[in-house]
Design a protein around this motif. Structure first.
Motif, PDB file in Angstrom:
ATOM      1  N   GLY B 143       4.740  12.565  -4.386  1.00 31.17           N
ATOM      2  CA  GLY B 143       3.337  12.756  -4.718  1.00 31.17           C
ATOM      3  C   GLY B 143       3.090  14.166  -5.233  1.00 31.17           C
ATOM      4  N   LEU B 144       3.721  15.126  -4.586  1.00 32.58           N
ATOM      5  CA  LEU B 144       3.551  16.518  -5.008  1.00 32.58           C
ATOM      6  C   LEU B 144       4.167  16.741  -6.375  1.00 32.58           C
ATOM      7  CD1 LEU B 144       4.218  18.348  -1.654  1.00 32.58           C
ATOM      8  CD2 LEU B 144       2.073  18.262  -2.909  1.00 32.58           C
ATOM      9  N   ALA B 145       5.341  16.146  -6.571  1.00 32.66           N
ATOM     10  CA  ALA B 145       6.000  16.296  -7.877  1.00 32.66           C
ATOM     11  C   ALA B 145       5.118  15.692  -8.960  1.00 32.66           C
ATOM     12  CB  ALA B 145       7.364  15.621  -7.850  1.00 32.66           C
ATOM     13  N   PHE B 146       4.502  14.555  -8.638  1.00 32.94           N
ATOM     14  CA  PHE B 146       3.601  13.892  -9.592  1.00 32.94           C
ATOM     15  C   PHE B 146       2.423  14.805  -9.916  1.00 32.94           C
ATOM     16  CE2 PHE B 146      -0.257  11.293 -10.100  1.00 32.94           C
ATOM     17  CZ  PHE B 146       0.078  10.622 -11.256  1.00 32.94           C
ATOM     18  N   LEU B 147       1.815  15.346  -8.872  1.00 31.74           N
ATOM     19  CA  LEU B 147       0.655  16.220  -9.082  1.00 31.74           C
ATOM     20  C   LEU B 147       1.044  17.441  -9.907  1.00 31.74           C
ATOM     21  CD1 LEU B 147      -1.329  16.367  -5.753  1.00 31.74           C
ATOM     22  CD2 LEU B 147      -2.034  15.466  -7.959  1.00 31.74           C
TER      23      LEU B 147
END
Lengths: 358, 410
Positions: B143-147
């Motif tokens: 999720g963080l990588a996506f953000l």
């Protein structure tokens, strides 16, 4: 076609034309380069001109015809087309230069017995930008709606004159180069200044696809068009696209979506106040975007410009941008959050196990 | 073929590239405090997966000794990132995330994984699902990588503005509950849609709001073995309208015009079109399942010129989601929209009236019409209209058949 002997370059008191004239003058295949403009190039531009000779002349006067005849010019590179009223000294002067200048120059070329090759700087603005347009313009895509901005109207008129010239002088090889907006480590245009704003206004609910060409690639393509022979119209742009929001974020700026009517008002106000040189066709560009097909250029010129994302990245680094939200700072935030999340998960798991043991 | 399959794979590769960063730090922390109570649990887990994945990792085995044990753990956790990755991307594409659909996501993601590694991964994935901790940890990291990619603008879009990552991670996810739980879409004839190369899907349009396009898109993404992206063709109204235009382009749609359609078909995309247009989607409830006129047949000439097969698609269920009983024309003109719908619930119940009725949906992909084998001139209007009528008839008949099969509406 043999190589050009004497090349006439118009508009050399501007960066792009001066650079092109200098490059052509340094080319061994070209004997002589004449650079014309109403104002003498100053400072850095004189260096750029290099071996090219500067001749003070107004292309929107009949004097240009005698210049072409006296110097026995065989190739004309018409680059005196300005994109914004700011540089030309108002919209009227801009239109005078773009439209009347082209008209007179083409009239002189039509009369000339020596001119064999004509290269005209045009813009992808020639396609307009509307919701009824196909997603990707080829050189043959027709204009659906007359654009509302001054520059785009000028471009449409210029292309019309060039079409007429081609019909009347079929023996002259005519190359029309439709450039996407320039970016690059040095380019300084309305659009690059737009991306330099700390808060970048965008149009609410629209995230257009934008496309650029690296200024160095534009020069390269132009010089090839002058020295080689590629009749016809060519789109000159970096393959690939960026979404406007993506471009703004890559530049490390913060997009501020403004509803369309407000945006039109802002653009008008900004132009009147002279703060930002912003016209309505640029607004259409920011609403609908504009993407062109460059296959014809790549096939015929054997040259592929840098892709739009690469060209834009070069612009960002060249202008020292990408600061507020840089990948580095995001990295560290991500690491902090990830370790925090990990601690949370570990804690929860410990808690669950504790509950299970009881 | 050139753009879209390349894009998701490059997106997936990017996930793979960014994921090792947090993973590396994880092994670092795991090795850093081996005496901690919870990390001990983690270590046994990763040891387990080291045993299973050891089959695939022949080269790391000969090095095995006490000193190399750390290396083995490293290698194991390195390996576990792969099933973790596939597991989470899998959870993205199919929410139910059953064990056997795992294998479909693996080939796309783990280029280097051999068959043995594949089996080991599935084992490890099954194990990881039991404790639950690691999955969440990875989801947080993903999720963080996506953000991060969204914030820095570091994601690919194709020339039409299609954003595969946004489509899969955000749009498809938000529509999936509607698809599965609300409309309970049943799909048949998927084998008629090629796994590779172009096809033109021609469907019936209905439902007041073009929900059928979105559901068709999700059906191909989730249920087709090749998880294909549908590239819809939309009216210029869509591209004139703020917000709508933005999401239409990002979800892969483009303007319904021959240059765009033919370009996409030449690039090997699955293109979807509803030739009835607003006549279909905005028709009265009384006219449900009666196909309207098929535009100007532009879709036929696009398929003929590019030699792509036409697949007739019949959609049952969309007609009942917003039964259109009236149209306030002056209001529509005022707002600049094709029609202002009046349904039994809208506008009377306000925003609540926007909730679609939970009709049962059936989507059938019919036998493809091989246009390259036909001796038809794309510039001959009679030929084009003839073929368009043939497609229309096929869909109309299939609709009747599907309606009988469905029985009750809900």
């Amino acid at each position: 076609m043999s190589h050009p002997r004497t090349v006439l370059v118009t508009g050399v008191s501007r960066y792009f034309a001066a650079q092109a004239a200098g490059r052509l003058a340094a080319d061994a295949r070209v004997d002589r380069v004449l650079g014309v403009d109403v104002a003498e190039p100053t400072g850095e531009l004189t260096e750029l001109l290099g071996r090219a000779e500067f001749v003070r002349a107004d292309i929107s006067s009949p004097a240009i015809a005698s210049l072409i005849e006296d110097a026995a010019v065989d190739t004309v590179a018409h680059l005196a087309v300005v994109a914004g009223p700011g540089g030309a000294g108002g919209r009227d002067a801009m239109k005078e230069l773009n439209v009347i200048g082209t008209l007179q120059l083409l009239a002189a070329c039509q009369r000339s017995k020596t001119v064999r090759h004509l290269v005209v700087r045009s813009s992808t603005a020639a396609y307009g930008a509307s919701p009824r347009d196909p997603a990707i313009f080829t050189e043959d895509t027709g204009l659906r709606a007359l654009p509302r901005g001054g520059y785009a109207k000028d471009i449409v008129e210029i292309e019309g004159y060039v079409r007429g010239f081609r019909r009347r002088r079929p023996d002259v090889s005519v190359t029309v180069l439709r450039f996407a907006p320039f970016v690059g480590s040095r380019a300084d245009t309305t659009l690059t200044r737009y991306f330099s704003l700390p808060l970048v206004p965008t149009v609410l609910g629209h995230d257009p696809r934008v496309q650029f060409v690296h200024a160095d690639d534009a020069i390269e393509v132009l010089c090839r068009a002058v020295v080689e022979d590629h009749p016809g119209a060519y789109n000159v742009a970096g393959p690939g696209v960026l979404l406007l929001s993506q471009a703004v974020r890559r530049a490390g700026r913060v997009p501020v979506p403004v509803p369309d009517p407000g945006m039109t008002a802002v653009a008008r106000l900004a132009r009147r106040s002279g703060l930002v040189d912003f016209s309505l066709d640029q607004l259409d560009f920011l609403v609908h975007g504009r993407v062109v097909d460059v296959r014809r250029l790549v096939d015929d010129f054997g040259y592929e410009p840098r892709s739009t994302p690469v060209a834009f990245d070069d612009f960002i680094t060249g202008h020292g941008m990408g600061a507020p939200v840089s990948p580095g700072s995001v990295d560290s935030v991500e690491r902090t959050l990830a370790s925090g999340g990990r601690a949370l998960v570990a804690g929860l798991r410990g808690l669950l196990r504790g509950g299970g043991a009881e | 073929m050139t753009d879209v399959p390349a894009d998701p794979s490059s997106g997936a590769r990017r996930v793979g590239r960014t994921a090792p960063e947090p993973d590396a730090s994880r092994t670092g922390s795991g090795a850093g405090d081996p005496v901690g109570a919870t990390p001990g649990d983690e270590r046994t887990e990763s040891d387990d997966s080291a045993v299973t994945s050891g089959v695939g990792r022949v080269d790391s085995d000969p090095a095995g000794s006490a000193a190399e044990h750390g290396g083995a753990v490293d290698g194991a956790s390195d390996n576990t990132t792969v099933p973790g990755d596939t597991d989470s991307t899998d959870a993205d594409s199919t929410d139910a995330g059953s064990a056997d659909t795992d294998s479909t996501a693996v080939p796309g993601d783990a280029d280097s994984a051999d068959v043995a590694g594949d089996g080991a991964e599935r084992d490890a994935g099954g194990e990881a699902a039991v404790p639950g901790g690691d999955v969440w940890e990875r989801r947080v990291a993903d999720g963080l990588a996506f953000l991060r990619r969204r914030i820095t603008g570091d994601y690919p879009v194709d020339d039409f503005g299609f954003d595969p990552e946004l489509t899969e991670q955000v749009l498809a996810r938000s529509l999936r509950p509607l698809y599965r739980k609300w409309f309970r879409v049943e799909v048949s004839g998927l084998a008629n849609v090629p796994s590779d190369g172009a096809a033109l899907l021609v469907g019936n349009h209905s439902g007041t709001i073009a929900m059928d396009g979105m559901m068709l898109q999700l059906a191909l993404l989730d249920e087709h073995p090749a998880h294909r992206h549908l590239r819809l063709l939309g009216a210029d109204f869509i591209f004139r309208t703020p917000v709508l235009s933005e999401f239409a382009r990002k979800s892969g749609a483009t303007l319904a015009c021959n240059p765009d359609a033919e370009r996409m078909l030449r690039e090997g995309e699955i293109v979807g079109v509803f030739p009835e247009g607003f006549k279909g989607v905005g028709k009265r409830f009384a006219d449900r399942y009666k196909l309207q006129r098929f535009g100007r047949g532009g879709f036929v000439s696009a398929a003929l010129r590019t030699g792509t097969p036409i697949v007739p698609v019949s959609i049952v269920g969309a007609e009942e989601i917003y039964p259109l009983i009236g149209d306030i024309k002056p209001l529509a003109r005022l707002l600049g929209i094709p029609y202002f719908p009046v349904t039994p619930l809208f506008p009377w119940l306000g925003p609540l009236g926007l909730v679609p009725l939970p009709s049962k949906w059936l989507i059938d992909f019919g036998d493809p019409i091989d246009t390259s084998a036909l001796d038809v001139d794309p510039d001959d209007p009679m030929d084009v209209f003839g073929l368009a009528d043939q497609v229309r008839e096929t869909i109309q008949q299939t609709l009747h058949r599907l309606l009988l099969r469905r029985g009750t509406t809900f």
